[in-house]
Structures are given as structure tokens and as C-alpha cells.
Design an enzyme around this catalytic site. Structure first.
Site, mmCIF file in Angstrom:
data_model
loop_
_atom_site.group_PDB
_atom_site.id
_atom_site.type_symbol
_atom_site.label_atom_id
_atom_site.label_comp_id
_atom_site.label_asym_id
_atom_site.label_seq_id
_atom_site.Cartn_x
_atom_site.Cartn_y
_atom_site.Cartn_z
ATOM 1 C CD GLU A 206 -2.079 2.045 2.066
ATOM 2 O OE1 GLU A 206 -1.475 3.090 1.718
ATOM 3 O OE2 GLU A 206 -2.634 1.902 3.154
ATOM 4 C CB CYS B 77 -1.956 6.272 2.485
ATOM 5 S SG CYS B 77 -0.399 5.878 3.310
#
Length: 468
Positions: A242, A276
Site C-alpha cells: 500500500e 495515505c
């Protein structure tokens, strides 16, 4: 026995370790022992030796221990949240420290109760075939500094549930939080099933190349992810990555700007923008552009920023000086380009801590660095667009694709636009909301592999077909 902040800190602090500083004050929070590669290798060896017995436990027993671990986290919520606030900087209240600790327990419980039944592929005259999911062995987990506890649980919970042992390498910026979290979880787990080793980046490099690490889970920058891919190639290691995001939001002309302003704000500024999948570039139709800017600025001015231990604050400092400098530089370049600073943009250079004020930037070009580079902090560029096709082209124009959002009073129209956006998740009238049963992952340079729910369990397993 009641766990207090002092007792928790004393359990994980090494008097000879590295000083970890509070990003809000510069004060020493505690000292973390940073280990070398030889200590990591020994931890991996112990995890490998412990894995067969852990895999031999029934699924029901492993799930039960994860539920007990969730209860242990609940019992230690306040000291864990205080430590997280002091080390990472995020406030106790709002979608911050207490929220993160609570999410750790929530994800453990969801992972423990998610079923992954045997899949019957054939059962008839053609024969029989069934799909099983077996443990991989030892799973390595490298976590970030922005949500250090929660993301660690995202990584370790499915791995443990499926019969793997795990070795965790926390960020060197926030090791104490993860050391404390693992200590609490290990109060109910067998020895060497879950191990944490704090240290520098050489430990992460070793995890990605070590022959006895069967799967590596990483959350962090795209550049580091690329290095992991290269160093894992020789051992053909399974990966879940990720990586960086620069999430776009598209606001359609039919919205009520006042009604969506607070959701827009938290989509962008949760964890002071250090997320994020936060909203990092906002494209607003020209018909509602000025009003959206006005309403969003009003919300931004109302949100108190300060030291996380102050119960009134909902925004905190940037976790480290390097990230502060990135945000400050991008905002200054936007200012020099002629963009308008609606709110913020002028930090107090004499104040302690890495506080950068909540900043909104309007009248900014789509190719400005504040738009095209991930700022990962409390600064949001707001870009004007004329047509939906233009907005979609701009949203898809970067090489990242973690999340995105569409904002409209017409949900069907928003869904049609969402289908054209290149992102792993597209939210409608919200941004960044996640659920332990809903798979999450990115496309393009934002990584690959899915976490959460059934897909998350599969990602830390080896599929095996038995046919006969």
C-alpha cells in the site's frame, strides 16, 4: 492488573535506547532499543520454529486468541492512546489517538470472526475439487509512522488468523507505539507467534530479502515499495504493497457547499493530512467554486490545532521535521506561483513542535507541485474545472490511484463518474472511510494486493486445490 501509561512505557523503554521525541514539544517520550540485522535474523528463526504449532491450532482457537487480544487492547486504551499522542502527535480526541486504538480492537474482532470456508469447485460427474487456504509460514510487516498501531493490526491480524507467525518492523519515527501495542497483544498469544524488532531501514531491507519470510506486507512510500519489489525477487516473496497516494476529489455543480464542507474537511485533514488515502487535491466545478472555498475555509478556521494531550484539540503537528519541510516547501512554491492562500500558509517559526497551520490554497494551476506531488500534511489545493470530462482527466492524470471521491446530490450520476476514475476505492460524498469487511488497495503506482475482509485473509494464505 491495571495498565497505566507509566507501567506500559517502562515495559518497552530501554534506558540505553534511542530517544523518541514528542513532535509537539520536542520533549523525550521514551527510549526505544534499536536492533541490528542479527537480532532480526534471530527473531525470524524463532518465528519460523513457532509457526508449525501455531498453524496446528484450530481456526477457532486462533480466532479466540485474537478476540482476547482485542479485549486486552480495550483494557489498555487510555495508556496506549496517550503514548500514541505523545509519540505520533495526533490529538486524543476526534478521529485520532483514541479512534486509532479503538480501530485496532475493531479490526482484530472483525478478522477473528470473518469466515473463509472451503470452496467447492466441482462436485459431480466430472469429479470433485475443493479450494483450501493454507498458512504461508512467516509474514513480515513493515509499518508507517502516520497510523502506526492501526496499520500494524491491519497487517498482523489476518496473518495470525490464517496460521502464520509474524515479525513486525515499525517505523523508526514511531517505534514506541508499536512496541507497546505488541506487548499488549502478546499478553495473550503464545511465545514467538508475534515479534517486533525496532531499528533502521536496514531491517526492512533484510525482511524483504530474507529467505524465511514468505510474505511481506508494507505500507509506505512508492520509492521504498519499488526497492522491496526488487529485493524480494530472488526469494519470489508474496507482497502486499500500500504505497503513495495523491487522492483526487471531484465536486459536481449540484452540491450544497455548506452541507458537504465538514465532510470535505475531514476527508482531507484527518490525522492532520497525514493519511495515505486522504483527499489531497480537490477539483471543484466553477459554478460552485467560490462558495465551496468559502464554506471549507470556515470549517478549517473552526478546528483547533495544538498538543494532542489537550482534550480540546482535533489537529496536531506533523510527526517529523522532514515532513514539515515538504509541506512548507510545497505551499511556498504555490504562493510564489500566484495561487491564493485562503487559510493558513504562515507557520509560527518560533513555536515549539512541527506545527504547520491548516492551509487551503485556491486559484492554483492543475500542474502546480502542490497538486501533482503528495504533500501528506495539512495543505489542500482547490482546483477549478469547467467540464466533468476535464475533471476526470485531471484526476486520472497522475501515476497514483489509491482512493478518490465524487461529491454530488445525484448518487447515480456520481457512480457513473466514479466508474471512470482510476483508483482502488472511489467514495461518494465522503472520502477515506474504510470498513474491516470491505477490501482496500491501490492501482498504478499506489501498489497492489488487497487488505481487509475475506480478500485480506486470502492475501496471507496459499491456495491449495484438492482434486479427486
Amino acid at each position: 492488573m491495571t495498565i497505566t501509561f507509566d507501567s506500559l512505557l517502562s515495559e518497552i523503554t530501554d534506558p540505553n535506547g534511542r530517544e523518541i521525541l514528542d513532535p509537539a514539544t520536542g520533549e523525550v517520550v521514551g527510549k526505544a532499543r534499536f536492533e541490528g540485522v542479527e537480532v532480526l535474523d534471530a527473531a525470524i528463526a524463532r518465528a519460523k520454529a513457532a509457526q508449525p504449532a501455531w498453524a496446528a491450532c484450530s481456526d477457532e482457537d486462533r480466532a479466540g486468541l485474537l478476540l482476547q487480544a482485542a479485549d486486552a487492547i480495550d483494557a489498555a486504551t487510555e495508556p496506549l492512546a496517550e503514548l500514541l499522542s505523545r509519540e505520533q502527535g495526533k490529538p486524543l480526541n476526534g478521529p485520532n489517538a483514541r479512534f486509532e486504538v479503538g480501530a485496532c480492537a475493531t479490526w482484530l474482532r472483525a478478522t477473528a470472526t470473518t469466515e473463509l470456508p472451503v470452496q467447492v469447485l466441482l462436485d459431480g460427474d466430472e469429479g470433485s475439487a475443493e479450494m483450501y487456504y493454507r498458512p504461508l509460514g512467516v509474514v513480515g510487516a513493515i509499518g508507517p509512522w502516520n497510523w502506526p498501531m492501526m496499520i500494524t493490526v491491519w497487517q498482523i491480524a489476518p496473518a495470525l488468523r490464517m496460521g502464520n507467525t509474524t515479525v513486525v518492523k515499525p517505523s523508526e519515527y514511531t517505534p514506541l507505539s508499536v512496541l507497546a501495542l505488541v506487548a499488549v497483544i502478546n499478553s495473550v498469544l503464545p511465545e514467538n507467534v508475534l515479534t517486533v524488532v525496532a531499528g533502521e531501514g536496514d531491517l526492512g531491507a533484510r525482511l524483504s530479502s530474507h529467505p524465511d519470510i514468505d510474505k511481506l506486507m508494507f505500507t509506505g512510500s512508492t520509492r521504498t515499495g519499488q526497492s522491496i519489489i526488487k529485493s524480494s525477487a530472488d526469494t519470489i516473496k508474496r507482497l502486499t504493497l500500500e504505497l503513495g497516494g495523491n487522492d483526487a476529489g471531484i465536486v459536481l455543480p449540484d452540491v450544497d457547499p455548506k452541507a458537504i464542507a465538514e465532510e470535505l474537511f475531514w476527508g482531507a485533514f484527518i490525522n492532520t493530512g497525514q493519511t495515505c488515502a486522504a483527499l489531497k487535491r480537490l477539483y471543484v466545478h466553477t459554478d460552485v467554486y467560490d462558495e465551496v472555498c468559502t464554506e471549507l475555509a470556515a470549517v478549517a478556521r473552526s478546528m483547533p490545532m495544538g498538543r494532542g494531550l489537550d482534550e480540546n484539540n482535533v489537529l496536531g503537528p506533523l510527526q517529523n521535521k522532514a515532513q514539515y519541510d515538504i509541506v512548507a516547501n510545497l505551499v511556498e512554491r504555490a504562493r510564489e506561483s500566484g495561487a491564493t492562500i485562503l487559510v493558513g500558509g504562515t507557520p509560527d517559526a518560533d513555536a515549539p513542535g512541527h506545527f504547520y497551520p491548516t492551509t487551503l490554497v485556491s486559484n492554483i494551476a492543475p500542474d502546480n507541485a502542490l497538486v501533482t506531488e503528495e504533500q501528506f500534511g495539512p495543505a489542500l489545493p482547490i482546483i477549478r474545472y469547467e467540464t466533468v470530462d476535464e475533471a476526470i482527466e485531471l484526476a486520472n492524470g497522475l501515476d497514483v490511484g489509491l482512493g478518490a471521491s465524487v461529491w454530488s446530490s445525484d448518487r447515480d450520476a456520481a457512480r457513473k463518474i466514479a466508474a471512470r476514475i482510476q483508483a482502488g476505492t472511489v467514495w461518494i460524498n465522503k472520502h477515506g472511510g474504510i470498513h474491516p469487511m470491505v477490501p482496500f488497495g491501490g492501482v498504478k503506482m499506489s501498489g497492489y494486493g488487497l487488505e481487509f475482509g475475506v480478500e485480506g485473509l486470502k492475501s496471507v494464505s496459499a491456495p491449495q486445490v484438492i482434486s479427486g
